[in-house]
Motif scaffolding. Sequence first.
Motif, PDB file in Angstrom:
ATOM      1  N   LEU A 201      50.016  48.609  43.376  1.00  0.00           N
ATOM      2  CA  LEU A 201      48.626  49.037  43.320  1.00  0.00           C
ATOM      3  C   LEU A 201      47.963  48.546  42.033  1.00  0.00           C
ATOM      4  N   VAL A 202      48.664  48.685  40.917  1.00  0.00           N
ATOM      5  CA  VAL A 202      48.097  48.221  39.649  1.00  0.00           C
ATOM      6  C   VAL A 202      47.910  46.708  39.688  1.00  0.00           C
ATOM      7  N   ALA A 203      48.925  46.012  40.187  1.00  0.00           N
ATOM      8  CA  ALA A 203      48.797  44.559  40.306  1.00  0.00           C
ATOM      9  C   ALA A 203      47.645  44.200  41.238  1.00  0.00           C
ATOM     10  N   GLY A 204      47.490  44.956  42.301  1.00  0.00           N
ATOM     11  CA  GLY A 204      46.390  44.722  43.229  1.00  0.00           C
ATOM     12  C   GLY A 204      45.040  44.952  42.589  1.00  0.00           C
ATOM     13  N   VAL A 205      44.949  45.972  41.741  1.00  0.00           N
ATOM     14  CA  VAL A 205      43.708  46.216  41.011  1.00  0.00           C
ATOM     15  C   VAL A 205      43.342  44.973  40.207  1.00  0.00           C
ATOM     16  N   ILE A 206      44.333  44.439  39.494  1.00  0.00           N
ATOM     17  CA  ILE A 206      44.059  43.294  38.637  1.00  0.00           C
ATOM     18  C   ILE A 206      43.715  42.072  39.477  1.00  0.00           C
ATOM     19  N   ARG A 207      44.455  41.852  40.568  1.00  0.00           N
ATOM     20  CA  ARG A 207      44.120  40.731  41.452  1.00  0.00           C
ATOM     21  C   ARG A 207      42.704  40.898  42.009  1.00  0.00           C
ATOM     22  N   GLY A 208      42.405  42.099  42.445  1.00  0.00           N
ATOM     23  CA  GLY A 208      41.079  42.369  42.987  1.00  0.00           C
ATOM     24  C   GLY A 208      39.995  42.193  41.954  1.00  0.00           C
ATOM     25  N   GLN A 209      40.262  42.631  40.730  1.00  0.00           N
ATOM     26  CA  GLN A 209      39.266  42.501  39.684  1.00  0.00           C
ATOM     27  C   GLN A 209      39.021  41.039  39.316  1.00  0.00           C
ATOM     28  N   VAL A 210      40.077  40.244  39.339  1.00  0.00           N
ATOM     29  CA  VAL A 210      39.875  38.811  39.112  1.00  0.00           C
ATOM     30  C   VAL A 210      38.936  38.249  40.172  1.00  0.00           C
ATOM     31  N   GLN A 211      39.119  38.680  41.419  1.00  0.00           N
ATOM     32  CA  GLN A 211      38.231  38.234  42.492  1.00  0.00           C
ATOM     33  C   GLN A 211      36.804  38.725  42.254  1.00  0.00           C
ATOM     34  N   VAL A 212      36.670  39.978  41.798  1.00  0.00           N
ATOM     35  CA  VAL A 212      35.345  40.516  41.516  1.00  0.00           C
ATOM     36  C   VAL A 212      34.670  39.732  40.390  1.00  0.00           C
ATOM     37  N   LEU A 213      35.437  39.413  39.340  1.00  0.00           N
ATOM     38  CA  LEU A 213      34.887  38.639  38.237  1.00  0.00           C
ATOM     39  C   LEU A 213      34.398  37.285  38.727  1.00  0.00           C
ATOM     40  N   THR A 214      35.168  36.684  39.618  1.00  0.00           N
ATOM     41  CA  THR A 214      34.773  35.393  40.183  1.00  0.00           C
ATOM     42  C   THR A 214      33.462  35.524  40.953  1.00  0.00           C
ATOM     43  N   GLU A 215      33.351  36.584  41.768  1.00  0.00           N
ATOM     44  CA  GLU A 215      32.141  36.791  42.548  1.00  0.00           C
ATOM     45  C   GLU A 215      30.931  37.006  41.644  1.00  0.00           C
ATOM     46  N   GLU A 216      31.131  37.753  40.552  1.00  0.00           N
ATOM     47  CA  GLU A 216      30.033  37.996  39.626  1.00  0.00           C
ATOM     48  C   GLU A 216      29.584  36.704  38.958  1.00  0.00           C
ATOM     49  N   ALA A 217      30.554  35.888  38.566  1.00  0.00           N
ATOM     50  CA  ALA A 217      30.204  34.632  37.915  1.00  0.00           C
ATOM     51  C   ALA A 217      29.437  33.724  38.863  1.00  0.00           C
ATOM     52  N   ARG A 263      50.850  45.457  27.875  1.00  0.00           N
ATOM     53  CA  ARG A 263      51.431  46.712  27.384  1.00  0.00           C
ATOM     54  C   ARG A 263      52.525  47.243  28.312  1.00  0.00           C
ATOM     55  N   ARG A 264      52.534  46.809  29.569  1.00  0.00           N
ATOM     56  CA  ARG A 264      53.492  47.342  30.540  1.00  0.00           C
ATOM     57  C   ARG A 264      54.277  46.183  31.153  1.00  0.00           C
ATOM     58  N   ARG A 265      55.558  46.129  30.853  1.00  0.00           N
ATOM     59  CA  ARG A 265      56.386  45.008  31.276  1.00  0.00           C
ATOM     60  C   ARG A 265      56.383  44.818  32.788  1.00  0.00           C
ATOM     61  N   GLU A 266      56.296  45.925  33.536  1.00  0.00           N
ATOM     62  CA  GLU A 266      56.333  45.799  34.993  1.00  0.00           C
ATOM     63  C   GLU A 266      55.064  45.143  35.547  1.00  0.00           C
ATOM     64  N   LEU A 267      54.041  44.967  34.699  1.00  0.00           N
ATOM     65  CA  LEU A 267      52.801  44.335  35.138  1.00  0.00           C
ATOM     66  C   LEU A 267      52.702  42.875  34.711  1.00  0.00           C
ATOM     67  N   ALA A 268      53.821  42.309  34.272  1.00  0.00           N
ATOM     68  CA  ALA A 268      53.793  40.924  33.781  1.00  0.00           C
ATOM     69  C   ALA A 268      53.277  39.964  34.852  1.00  0.00           C
ATOM     70  N   ALA A 269      53.678  40.171  36.100  1.00  0.00           N
ATOM     71  CA  ALA A 269      53.227  39.271  37.169  1.00  0.00           C
ATOM     72  C   ALA A 269      51.731  39.404  37.399  1.00  0.00           C
ATOM     73  N   ALA A 270      51.204  40.620  37.272  1.00  0.00           N
ATOM     74  CA  ALA A 270      49.764  40.806  37.417  1.00  0.00           C
ATOM     75  C   ALA A 270      49.019  40.130  36.275  1.00  0.00           C
ATOM     76  N   GLY A 271      49.585  40.192  35.075  1.00  0.00           N
ATOM     77  CA  GLY A 271      48.976  39.509  33.938  1.00  0.00           C
ATOM     78  C   GLY A 271      48.918  38.009  34.153  1.00  0.00           C
ATOM     79  N   ALA A 272      49.942  37.468  34.804  1.00  0.00           N
ATOM     80  CA  ALA A 272      49.958  36.024  35.068  1.00  0.00           C
ATOM     81  C   ALA A 272      48.820  35.629  36.004  1.00  0.00           C
ATOM     82  N   VAL A 273      48.483  36.499  36.948  1.00  0.00           N
ATOM     83  CA  VAL A 273      47.356  36.216  37.835  1.00  0.00           C
ATOM     84  C   VAL A 273      46.079  36.066  37.014  1.00  0.00           C
TER      85      VAL A 273
END
Length: 343
Positions: A201-217, A263-273
């Motif tokens: 879910l956290v990774a999905g938030v970040i993936r989704g937010q990247v998409q939102v940022l793209t849409e805003e730009a 800050r959270r190691r389990e979110l490393a893959a989301a950070g890479a996105v």
Amino acid sequence: MAVDETRAWLDLRRAEIVLLPGSPDGAAWALLHGLRSWTTEGRRLALLYQEALAAGAGEGPAADWTRLFRDFWLEVAERFGLAPIDGRLMHVFFESEALYHLSTWSPALEDAALSDTVEHFAHVWLGAPFRPWRGALSQAEDASGTRPHGSAPPAAMRIAKAAAEVVEDKGLAGLTHRAVADRAGVTTGSVTHHFRSIEDLVAGVIRGQVQVLTEEAVANAPPTIDEILTPARLFEALRFHSAGDRPASPAIRRRRLFLASVRRRELAAAGAVIRYSHGGTVRDSLSRVFKLSEGDARLYSGVLSRLLAAIWFACAGDEDPRVTRHALIDRIEAALTARLTRL
């Protein structure tokens, strides 16, 4: 105290790069060495610096810190026979990757991708010799799971946006499947269908937010992406987002999301996105205007977007930031246009 520690750290780097050749190649190697060292052995200081920027870039200790890096890269440019504006560009690149190279997702691949981007930056903007592109940046983009604009399923995007609202209100600690379901107006089962675990879910938030940022730009750039057919129009849109007196909201949110992932190691893959989604909004336009291959478009748009996103932060400690921002964008535009019109 941390600023003083960084000053001592930079003194060590000066001693380490002194034997590099006095050329644009030497400058590129100094930049690569500095980034690797800062984000590994200097990691504690690097994280403190990013926290200071998040709290107030251009203010107090954060401004002192930024000026310290600015002056260091100006000195490096002079040492390697480059102009002051080249030193400022090196500082801009450093400000970008001093954040994103804190990623712990795939150290070997990310280090290879950093080498790709540094060599490309040095060739286009510092005048270093051309070296064949090895494709590490594309490999990192593909492996991290970055997705093209508009590719997220609509249902998942609605849930991701609701999850982002929960995080805005309650922080990551308040992010639960039930809270997201309530905000999105769907069942908990609908949320878990797309995001099974809380980490998903956290990774999905970040993936989704990247998409939102793209849409805003895409929505806010004048002209719109589909209207860009010439270099002048391309840089008109890019300057709109890069030269303002405050950083663009998407740039701030991207940095904050990435810091949360660090800050959270389990979110490393989301950070890479987040790290490897840079350049998504300009890639199509760059390809259309300059007739680039897919591989070239990825590299040019990735490095260009990293530079433009970091300009505000790199100039935040200046006496007249606006003048420097425009000088940097002018230099970026001139060098990039000269290079691409020769392809």
